[in-house]
Design an enzyme around this catalytic site. Structure first.
Site, PDB file in Angstrom:
ATOM      1  N   CYS A  62       0.853  -1.177   0.000  1.00 31.48           N
ATOM      2  CA  CYS A  62       0.000   0.000   0.000  1.00 31.48           C
ATOM      3  C   CYS A  62       0.901   1.243   0.000  1.00 31.48           C
ATOM      4  CB  CYS A  62      -0.912   0.009   1.220  1.00 31.48           C
ATOM      5  SG  CYS A  62      -0.035   0.108   2.802  1.00 31.48           S
ATOM      6  N   HIS A  72       5.370  -6.239   7.787  1.00 34.21           N
ATOM      7  CA  HIS A  72       5.127  -7.576   8.317  1.00 34.21           C
ATOM      8  C   HIS A  72       5.319  -8.643   7.244  1.00 34.21           C
ATOM      9  CE1 HIS A  72       2.590  -5.811  11.834  1.00 34.21           C
ATOM     10  NE2 HIS A  72       3.870  -5.904  12.127  1.00 34.21           N
ATOM     11  N   CYS A  91       2.308   6.317   8.166  1.00 32.16           N
ATOM     12  CA  CYS A  91       1.347   6.468   7.079  1.00 32.16           C
ATOM     13  C   CYS A  91       0.447   7.680   7.352  1.00 32.16           C
ATOM     14  CB  CYS A  91       0.495   5.208   6.979  1.00 32.16           C
ATOM     15  SG  CYS A  91      -0.880   5.339   5.816  1.00 32.16           S
ATOM     16  N   HIS A 113      -0.870  -4.916  18.331  1.00 29.06           N
ATOM     17  CA  HIS A 113      -0.414  -4.523  16.993  1.00 29.06           C
ATOM     18  C   HIS A 113       0.248  -3.154  17.082  1.00 29.06           C
ATOM     19  CE1 HIS A 113      -0.676  -3.136  12.804  1.00 29.06           C
ATOM     20  NE2 HIS A 113      -0.788  -4.410  12.453  1.00 29.06           N
ATOM     21  N   GLU A 165       0.274  -0.524  15.185  1.00 29.06           N
ATOM     22  CA  GLU A 165      -0.598   0.634  14.956  1.00 29.06           C
ATOM     23  C   GLU A 165      -1.497   0.888  16.157  1.00 29.06           C
ATOM     24  OE1 GLU A 165      -4.506   1.913  12.394  1.00 29.06           O
ATOM     25  OE2 GLU A 165      -3.076   0.599  11.378  1.00 29.06           O
ATOM     26  N   CYS A 176      -8.828   2.295   6.316  1.00 22.76           N
ATOM     27  CA  CYS A 176      -8.188   2.775   5.093  1.00 22.76           C
ATOM     28  C   CYS A 176      -8.876   2.169   3.875  1.00 22.76           C
ATOM     29  CB  CYS A 176      -6.704   2.401   5.092  1.00 22.76           C
ATOM     30  SG  CYS A 176      -5.836   2.866   3.586  1.00 22.76           S
ATOM     31  N   SER A 215      -1.718  -8.614   9.851  1.00 23.51           N
ATOM     32  CA  SER A 215      -3.124  -8.594  10.228  1.00 23.51           C
ATOM     33  C   SER A 215      -4.002  -8.427   8.992  1.00 23.51           C
ATOM     34  CB  SER A 215      -3.376  -7.446  11.213  1.00 23.51           C
ATOM     35  OG  SER A 215      -4.740  -7.324  11.527  1.00 23.51           O
ATOM     36  N   ASN A 216      -3.609  -7.523   8.131  1.00 26.65           N
ATOM     37  CA  ASN A 216      -4.330  -7.288   6.886  1.00 26.65           C
ATOM     38  C   ASN A 216      -4.339  -8.530   6.002  1.00 26.65           C
ATOM     39  OD1 ASN A 216      -3.066  -6.478   3.883  1.00 26.65           O
ATOM     40  ND2 ASN A 216      -5.126  -5.703   4.267  1.00 26.65           N
TER      41      ASN A 216
END
Length: 325
Positions: A12, A40, A96, A156, A158, A225, A254-255
């Site tokens: 991304c 990650h 980000c 996490h 973030e 996002c 995670s994504n």
């Protein structure tokens, strides 16, 4: 055989920027510290390690002085910046922009309500002292601060940065199963980790609406996002076009887990792999179409290596077929 790499998969914007900043510094000096894995994906981390990127922990950061440290796209809590200031560390901030905006929103919300409670507490103290001195005995009740709730993965990077904006007071819920951690008799401000499932967020919003008290204020902020959320319908369509799907993803992503689950739901013949070495040749038996895709933390070069391995398997298919049988 038709072998296709998904054009929508790969880094991304936030990850691309972080890696660009790292490579820019490494090209100049050949050495750079990074707080936590820059992405990650162990394969990409190893590639950058060979160029001079050194991954450190928060504990190691405390011991460093007079160096440069990259902050990855996930973002960091205020304490990290304070440590850097105290130790004369130059920060290369690759947070980000989407995450940075979310941090600011949470911090603003927290500070506003903290100030309101502090002000009310001060008034209450003065009234109590006045009553003791024979003044007005008007009843006063301390204002209860609202809850800041974050839908995200506990621990996490973030989420740690988001919780840090509230001095550690935010409530983190990973799924609908943890919703009882919320006090439904107190005002609620709900935010989301940027890479969580939009469907999961909406389910939590509806459940909170169903359970809050009549006088409770509830505000929900869809902070997911869209560059991530929009990949879900796209990757589902991609998965249905192929007989076999190879989803390339790091174990910490995670994504990646969210997107892979969508792949499996759209095409049960989907396999999660870390790199080309995880491919089982037997998966290719009788297959005429293979789709290769990945997470926002999956580098394009890694998906290309997976495609090349599949092509190699097919070139030697007869020999492999004999060995398997």
């Amino acid at each position: 055989m038709d072998i296709e790499i998904d054009n929508g998969s790969g880094f991304c914007f936030g990850v691309t920027t972080a890696i660009h900043k790292a490579e820019e510094e490494l090209d100049k000096t050949g050495h750079l510290f990074c707080l936590g894995d820059i992405v990650h994906n162990s394969n990409e981390v190893e590639r950058l390690k060979q160029k001079g990127l050194v991954t450190i922990t928060h504990e190691q950061l405390q011991e460093l002085h007079d160096v440069k440290v990259l902050l990855r796209a996930h973002g960091e809590p205020p304490e990290t910046y304070e440590t850097a200031r105290r130790n004369n560390i130059e920060i290369i901030d690759a947070t980000c922009p989407v995450v940075l905006q979310l941090q600011r929103r949470i911090r603003k919300s927290y500070n506003e309500h903290r100030d309101e409670v502090t002000s009310s507490s001060s008034v209450g103290t003065r009234r109590a002292l006045s009553a003791e001195a024979g003044g007005s005995t008007t009843a006063w009740q301390c204002q209860v601060p609202p809850q800041i709730v974050i839908y995200g993965k506990r621990g996490h990077a973030e989420v740690n940065g988001l919780v840090g904006q509230t001095e550690g007071s935010a409530i983190v819920i990973e799924s609908l199963a943890e919703i009882d951690k919320i006090d439904f008799n107190r005002d609620i401000y709900l935010y989301s980790q940027t890479t969580k499932s939009l469907q999961g967020f909406k389910a939590i919003v509806e459940e909170i609406k169903h359970r809050i008290g009549p006088d409770v204020k509830f505000f929900s902020f869809d902070t997911i996002c869209r560059s991530v959320a929009n990949r879900i319908p796209q990757i589902r369509t991609f998965a249905t076009r192929h007989e076999l799907v190879l989803f390339v993803c790091g174990k910490k992503s995670s994504n990646g887990r969210i997107l892979f689950n969508e792949c499996v739901d759209a095409n049960p013949n989907s396999h999660l792999i870390s790199n080309e070495n995880d491919i089982d040749p037997r998966w290719l038996d009788g297959i005429n179409s293979v789709g290769i895709c990945g997470a926002t933390s999956t580098p394009r070069w890694l998906m290309t290596q997976v495609k090349e391995r599949v092509e190699k398997f097919m070139l030697t298919h007869k020999r492999l077929e004999v060995s398997v049988n």
